[in-house]
Motif scaffolding. Structure first.
Motif, mmCIF file in Angstrom:
data_model
loop_
_atom_site.group_PDB
_atom_site.id
_atom_site.type_symbol
_atom_site.label_atom_id
_atom_site.label_comp_id
_atom_site.label_asym_id
_atom_site.label_seq_id
_atom_site.Cartn_x
_atom_site.Cartn_y
_atom_site.Cartn_z
ATOM 1 N N ASP B 142 -7.169 -0.676 -7.563
ATOM 2 C CA ASP B 142 -7.536 0.375 -6.615
ATOM 3 C C ASP B 142 -6.451 1.423 -6.427
ATOM 4 O O ASP B 142 -6.736 2.613 -6.338
ATOM 5 C CB ASP B 142 -7.867 -0.249 -5.257
ATOM 6 C CG ASP B 142 -9.085 -1.150 -5.351
ATOM 7 O OD1 ASP B 142 -10.080 -0.716 -5.962
ATOM 8 O OD2 ASP B 142 -9.027 -2.281 -4.830
ATOM 9 N N PHE B 143 -5.206 0.984 -6.329
ATOM 10 C CA PHE B 143 -4.149 1.961 -6.062
ATOM 11 C C PHE B 143 -2.890 1.681 -6.878
ATOM 12 O O PHE B 143 -1.790 2.001 -6.462
ATOM 13 C CB PHE B 143 -3.827 2.010 -4.561
ATOM 14 C CG PHE B 143 -3.712 0.646 -3.926
ATOM 15 C CD1 PHE B 143 -4.807 0.095 -3.261
ATOM 16 C CD2 PHE B 143 -2.543 -0.077 -3.988
ATOM 17 C CE1 PHE B 143 -4.714 -1.166 -2.679
ATOM 18 C CE2 PHE B 143 -2.439 -1.331 -3.413
ATOM 19 C CZ PHE B 143 -3.534 -1.876 -2.758
ATOM 20 N N LEU B 145 -0.072 1.806 -9.928
ATOM 21 C CA LEU B 145 0.615 2.898 -10.615
ATOM 22 C C LEU B 145 0.034 3.143 -12.014
ATOM 23 O O LEU B 145 -0.098 4.284 -12.457
ATOM 24 C CB LEU B 145 2.106 2.553 -10.729
ATOM 25 C CG LEU B 145 3.059 3.678 -11.144
ATOM 26 C CD1 LEU B 145 3.062 4.787 -10.104
ATOM 27 C CD2 LEU B 145 4.478 3.117 -11.311
ATOM 28 N N TRP B 148 -3.160 5.138 -11.991
ATOM 29 C CA TRP B 148 -2.840 6.523 -11.635
ATOM 30 C C TRP B 148 -2.294 7.257 -12.857
ATOM 31 O O TRP B 148 -2.734 8.353 -13.190
ATOM 32 C CB TRP B 148 -1.829 6.561 -10.486
ATOM 33 C CG TRP B 148 -1.312 7.936 -10.210
ATOM 34 C CD1 TRP B 148 -1.954 8.931 -9.552
ATOM 35 C CD2 TRP B 148 -0.042 8.455 -10.642
ATOM 36 N NE1 TRP B 148 -1.169 10.056 -9.531
ATOM 37 C CE2 TRP B 148 0.000 9.797 -10.191
ATOM 38 C CE3 TRP B 148 1.039 7.935 -11.338
ATOM 39 C CZ2 TRP B 148 1.112 10.618 -10.438
ATOM 40 C CZ3 TRP B 148 2.134 8.739 -11.580
ATOM 41 C CH2 TRP B 148 2.160 10.057 -11.133
#
Lengths: 278, 307
Positions: B142-143, B145, B148
């Motif tokens: 979900d979040f 690195l 991203w």
């Protein structure tokens, strides 16, 4: 070195660029860990992630120290390490010297038997080691963590190689002076293998501090657990509170990283001369 | 004793014999012998025996012959674990050529070698548990690195360690990252031993960098590469920590499809207390490691260069 000097500057620069980029990739997880440890839980769970902590806080460290008995587990880890290193050095130096320099019937067979142990994966020993520790009523104690690691064929092998590389003239001189075998060993030979003892000490420290499976097995009640076990338990408790996990991981790893930075050469010598990994 | 005493003293000294009695030798290896016998040899024999027994959690076991082993053959979990360890080992082997190239690059530079060695070695001295936590965070679906970073180049993110399609590969990448430092040290020592005159001579013959690497560095480094390969296989087949910390959580279904041999052993022997079955797994692991090592020693004749 000579060829490096002859090469055009551009090539050297290119090498440095490639190495620096790879090194940056290697270090990135540590940087990310450090940055996250100072974020709030909410900030760490944002997508897209923020780089610098918006509002640097030490809360994660406080949570970690509140929820894990850090100091007592640190003491357990350190005590187990000290015991294991001391035992390992004494046992390995004595046996290594005997195998390298003393003559006794059965020497070759015994040494071969020891070395054969190196091939066996450590898991095969676990059940029997656990039973022995249990029968000695040592479960949930610090010695339980340290005892098996004091004895290693690897340490004996390393020390034997070191003693074999010392010219016999030194011992003969000591013997002519009337020193007995034990005194020759202690006052003449032992000081000469100090670099190998150092390498063995740091490698043993590394294995001891990082060990997870054995402590999980011999501390079923949870008394006297080292930091590795405490840290792995933290995950069950704070599964998604990443700043706390990162702070904990940082605190638990730091002692050995500091030792490594101070004693780099011993680490590298130990690895290079033995080629053995954990 | 009498035979010894009859020897001329000069000969005894030349042979390197220390004292008048071999008892010194026995005394000095005694601690090591007792420890290794009690904590390694005896447990090994016991585990071996247990692998042929049915062992209830309490009370004595009963001999059941090859039942544990035939049980293993029909156990899907075992074959899955076997395959996972194989995949993990394969991934770690990919790290070996990478280490060779990096070691050669570090050897080439004139300044800053020590700095690179330290940076590459950091993962080796960091707690595997801590390392696993950090990577779990980076792999977060979900979040994390990684997702991203991938989104920046337009690659869709995944739940790397919560999806058994990817979990073992994600763990393998961490394994490479963790072992690179050790491999670089071993290979670096091998590179140091190559005489620089060889490079000078070939440079005079007009050989370029790449050719020197292929014609001089690789053949002369091959014994070190062989050592690194053997050690990589042995340690990769025994991987436990990464699975334990990265995948084990209450709701992670990826664990079931990503267990390694040693994880399965731990679970059987020390969580479910089925020691006989666990022992059989460990014995099979020993056989696999011995076979893999033997095979590599056989194959080394084809590619390892000894002068």
């Amino acid at each position: 070195m000579t060829e490096a000097r002859r090469r055009p500057k551009g090539a050297d620069l290119l090498l440095h660029l490639a190495l620096t980029l790879t090194a940056a990739l290697m270090v990135a997880p540590f940087a990310w860990q450090l940055l996250t440890a100072f974020k709030t839980t909410a900030e760490a769970s944002q997508a897209p992630p923020t780089f610098w902590p918006a509002d640097p806080t030490g809360d994660a460290f406080a949570t970690f120290f509140d929820s894990v008995p850090v100091w007592s587990q640190f003491t357990v880890s350190a005590a187990a390490l000290a015991l294991r290193v001391a035992g390992q050095l004494a046992v390995a130096a004595l046996a290594g010297y005997a195998f390298a320099r003393l003559r006794f019937p059965g020497r070759t067979v015994l040494f071969g038997l020891f070395i054969a142990m190196l091939m066996v994966p450590s898991q095969l020993f676990l059940i029997g080691q656990f039973e022995l520790i249990r029968d000695l009523k040592l479960l949930d104690t610090v010695p339980a963590l340290a005892i098996p690691g004091m004895f290693s064929a690897f340490g004996i092998f390393l020390m034997r190689q070191a003693f074999m590389s010392i010219p016999p003239a030194y011992e003969e001189a000591a013997r002519l002076d009337g020193a007995g075998p034990l005194r020759t060993f202690r006052t003449v030979m032992l000081p000469m293998v100090r670099p190998t003892l150092g390498a063995l000490a740091v490698l043993t420290s590394l294995y001891s501090w990082n060990d997870l499976l054995w402590p999980l097995i011999v501390s079923p009640r949870g008394d006297n657990r080292p930091l590795t076990v405490g840290l792995s338990g933290l995950q069950g408790q704070y599964g998604t509170d990443y700043p706390t996990l990162m702070a904990g991981a940082l605190v638990a790893s730091l002692p050995l990283i500091v030792i490594f930075l101070v004693l780099q050469r011993q680490f590298f010598n130990g690895i290079a001369s033995s080629g053995l990994k954990g | 004793m009498t035979a010894r005493a009859a020897r001329p003293p000069a000969r005894r000294r030349r042979a390197g014999g220390l004292g008048p009695s071999p008892l010194w030798g026995y005394a000095m290896i005694a601690p090591a012998f007792i420890g290794l016998a009690a904590l390694y040899l005896w447990p090994f024999l016991k585990t071996f025996a247990k692998s042929f027994m049915d062992t209830p959690a309490f009370g004595p076991g009963t001999w059941t012959g090859l039942d544990n082993y035939t049980g293993l053959l029909g156990d899907g979990d075992f074959w899955d674990a076997f395959a996972n360890s194989g995949v993990y080992t394969g991934i770690l082997l990919l790290g070996v050529p990478a280490a060779v190239v990096l070691a050669a690059m570090i050897q080439q530079i004139s300044r800053g070698r020590a700095v690179y060695r330290v940076l590459f070695f950091l993962p080796v001295v960091t707690l595997p548990v801590a390392v696993s936590m950090v990577w779990r965070f980076i792999y977060n679906g979900d979040f994390g690195l990684l997702n991203w970073a991938l989104s920046l180049v337009g690659v869709p993110g995944q739940y790397w360690v919560a999806d058994d399609t990817y979990a073992i590969y994600a763990i393998g990448a961490v394994g490479i990252w963790m072992s690179l430092g050790v491999n670089l040290i071993i290979l670096g020592a091998g590179l140091q031993a190559i005489p620089p005159e060889l490079y000078e001579a070939s440079a005079m013959d007009g050989a370029g960098r790449v050719r020197q690497f292929l014609r001089i560095t690789l053949p002369l480094l091959s014994p070190s590469v062989f050592l690194v390969t053997v050690l990589t296989v042995i340690s990769a087949l025994q991987m436990f920590d990464l699975v334990f910390v990265m995948l084990r959580s209450v709701d992670n279904t990826a664990l079931d499809g990503s267990k390694t041999i040693v994880y399965l052993f731990y679970e059987k022997a020390f969580v479910q207390f089925d020691q006989g079955y666990g022992a059989a797994i460990a014995v099979v692991l020993l056989l696999v490691i011995m076979l893999a090592t033997l095979l590599q020693f056989r194959l080394q004749r084809r590619w390892v260069f000894y002068d």
